[in-house]
Design an enzyme around this catalytic site. Structure first.
Site, mmCIF file in Angstrom:
data_model
loop_
_atom_site.group_PDB
_atom_site.id
_atom_site.type_symbol
_atom_site.label_atom_id
_atom_site.label_comp_id
_atom_site.label_asym_id
_atom_site.label_seq_id
_atom_site.Cartn_x
_atom_site.Cartn_y
_atom_site.Cartn_z
ATOM 1 N N MET A 11 0.843 -1.197 0.000
ATOM 2 C CA MET A 11 0.000 0.000 0.000
ATOM 3 C C MET A 11 0.882 1.251 0.000
ATOM 4 O O MET A 11 1.951 1.268 0.607
ATOM 5 C CB MET A 11 -0.896 0.012 1.243
ATOM 6 C CG MET A 11 -1.815 -1.183 1.370
ATOM 7 S SD MET A 11 -3.141 -1.229 0.155
ATOM 8 C CE MET A 11 -4.160 0.137 0.704
ATOM 9 N N ASN A 12 0.430 2.274 -0.711
ATOM 10 C CA ASN A 12 1.119 3.566 -0.791
ATOM 11 C C ASN A 12 2.402 3.528 -1.600
ATOM 12 O O ASN A 12 3.258 4.399 -1.448
ATOM 13 C CB ASN A 12 1.420 4.134 0.609
ATOM 14 C CG ASN A 12 0.182 4.297 1.442
ATOM 15 O OD1 ASN A 12 -0.868 4.681 0.935
ATOM 16 N ND2 ASN A 12 0.267 3.989 2.727
ATOM 17 N N GLY A 14 2.402 3.865 -4.823
ATOM 18 C CA GLY A 14 2.192 4.694 -6.002
ATOM 19 C C GLY A 14 1.711 3.936 -7.224
ATOM 20 O O GLY A 14 1.917 4.385 -8.359
ATOM 21 N N LYS A 15 1.026 2.813 -7.016
ATOM 22 C CA LYS A 15 0.573 1.998 -8.147
ATOM 23 C C LYS A 15 -0.427 2.754 -9.024
ATOM 24 O O LYS A 15 -0.287 2.793 -10.251
ATOM 25 C CB LYS A 15 -0.045 0.696 -7.627
ATOM 26 C CG LYS A 15 0.939 -0.188 -6.871
ATOM 27 C CD LYS A 15 0.299 -1.459 -6.353
ATOM 28 C CE LYS A 15 -0.762 -1.222 -5.299
ATOM 29 N NZ LYS A 15 -0.229 -0.630 -4.051
ATOM 30 N N ASP A 90 -6.111 -1.508 -12.894
ATOM 31 C CA ASP A 90 -5.878 -1.102 -11.507
ATOM 32 C C ASP A 90 -6.458 -2.162 -10.573
ATOM 33 O O ASP A 90 -7.439 -2.827 -10.908
ATOM 34 C CB ASP A 90 -6.544 0.249 -11.239
ATOM 35 C CG ASP A 90 -6.047 0.911 -9.958
ATOM 36 O OD1 ASP A 90 -4.840 0.809 -9.675
ATOM 37 O OD2 ASP A 90 -6.858 1.547 -9.266
ATOM 38 N N GLU A 91 -5.857 -2.321 -9.387
ATOM 39 C CA GLU A 91 -6.324 -3.277 -8.375
ATOM 40 C C GLU A 91 -6.503 -4.675 -8.967
ATOM 41 O O GLU A 91 -7.502 -5.366 -8.716
ATOM 42 C CB GLU A 91 -7.631 -2.779 -7.741
ATOM 43 C CG GLU A 91 -7.563 -1.396 -7.133
ATOM 44 C CD GLU A 91 -6.669 -1.318 -5.890
ATOM 45 O OE1 GLU A 91 -6.160 -2.360 -5.434
ATOM 46 O OE2 GLU A 91 -6.471 -0.201 -5.385
ATOM 47 N N CYS A 148 8.454 1.911 4.967
ATOM 48 C CA CYS A 148 7.831 1.707 6.270
ATOM 49 C C CYS A 148 8.016 2.971 7.116
ATOM 50 O O CYS A 148 8.868 3.820 6.816
ATOM 51 C CB CYS A 148 8.501 0.499 6.934
ATOM 52 S SG CYS A 148 7.953 0.150 8.629
ATOM 53 N N CYS A 150 9.525 3.216 9.748
ATOM 54 C CA CYS A 150 10.862 3.242 10.352
ATOM 55 C C CYS A 150 11.940 3.632 9.340
ATOM 56 O O CYS A 150 13.103 3.797 9.714
ATOM 57 C CB CYS A 150 11.187 1.878 10.959
ATOM 58 S SG CYS A 150 11.490 0.587 9.726
ATOM 59 N N CYS A 185 7.565 -2.842 7.195
ATOM 60 C CA CYS A 185 8.654 -3.773 6.921
ATOM 61 C C CYS A 185 8.460 -5.020 7.772
ATOM 62 O O CYS A 185 7.591 -5.062 8.662
ATOM 63 C CB CYS A 185 10.002 -3.117 7.228
ATOM 64 S SG CYS A 185 10.261 -2.777 8.985
#
Length: 202
Positions: A11-12, A14-15, A90-91, A148, A150, A185
């Site tokens: 997720m996130n 940039g797909k 998409d998806e 992530c 971190c 991660c």
């Protein structure tokens, strides 16, 4: 020769944004594209919506029972998208395995490039059926990286319900008012498992 591509990431990563940019590049050169999205993904309805705000209209909102190859050709004819140069999905993890096979035929028998964007695994670390079939059939598989919290590279999609991480439940739950997702991660994912008192990765 046209190819079937699978670009996956947590997720996130940039797909959707990458899909929209790819479509723009084709448009800029006067090359026809057709955008597909599974109807199971209700977020954005018949639009591909990137987190940064970019949007693109979906021409084919497909149902699980659809013959996707037939739908693509029918809509391309209806909208005058001939010659069709590329199908952007998409998806794609929400497609049926049979629909992935139909997309392979679009590439190999119809000579139309197909680029699928999606997740590889769900919040339980299990492969989506559509993604698993793409890993088996795609000519090119590319990972889109994301980070992530971190600072390490994220690998896992984690589901939050009302602000708490959960590791059990139905595979499909679209993010919204009560459900959200965070990419983590491996070490951060395992830390959240321990806090929740569960072990997805034994």
């Amino acid at each position: 020769m046209a190819k079937l591509h699978f670009k996956y990431g947590a997720m996130n990563s940039g797909k959707s944004d990458t899909l929209i940019k790819t479509a723009y590049n084709y448009d800029e050169r006067g090359l026809a594209t057709l955008t597909v999205k599974p109807a199971l993904d209700t977020k954005g309805e018949d639009w591909v919506v990137a987190r940064g705000g970019a949007r693109r209209r979906v021409e084919v909102l497909t149902q699980p029972e659809d013959d996707l190859r037939a739908r693509i050709h029918a809509v391309a004819d209806e909208k005058g998208l001939r010659p069709l140069h590329c199908v952007l999905v998409d998806e794609s993890q929400f497609l049926q395995p049979t629909q992935i096979s139909q997309l392979l035929r679009v590439a190999k028998q119809d000579g139309i490039s197909v680029i699928c964007y999606g997740l590889r695994t769900d919040f339980r670390t299990q492969a989506f059926p559509g993604a698993a079939r793409l890993m088996e059939l795609a000519d090119n598989v590319e990972k889109l990286p994301t980070m992530c919290r971190c600072g390490s590279q994220a690998e896992f999609n984690c589901r939050e319900v009302d602000g708490r991480f959960v590791f059990e439940g139905e595979q499909l739950a679209i993010d919204g008012a009560h459900v959200a997702y965070e990419s983590l991660c491996g070490p951060c994912f395992m830390d959240e498992q321990e806090r929740a008192g569960v072990t997805v990765l034994g």
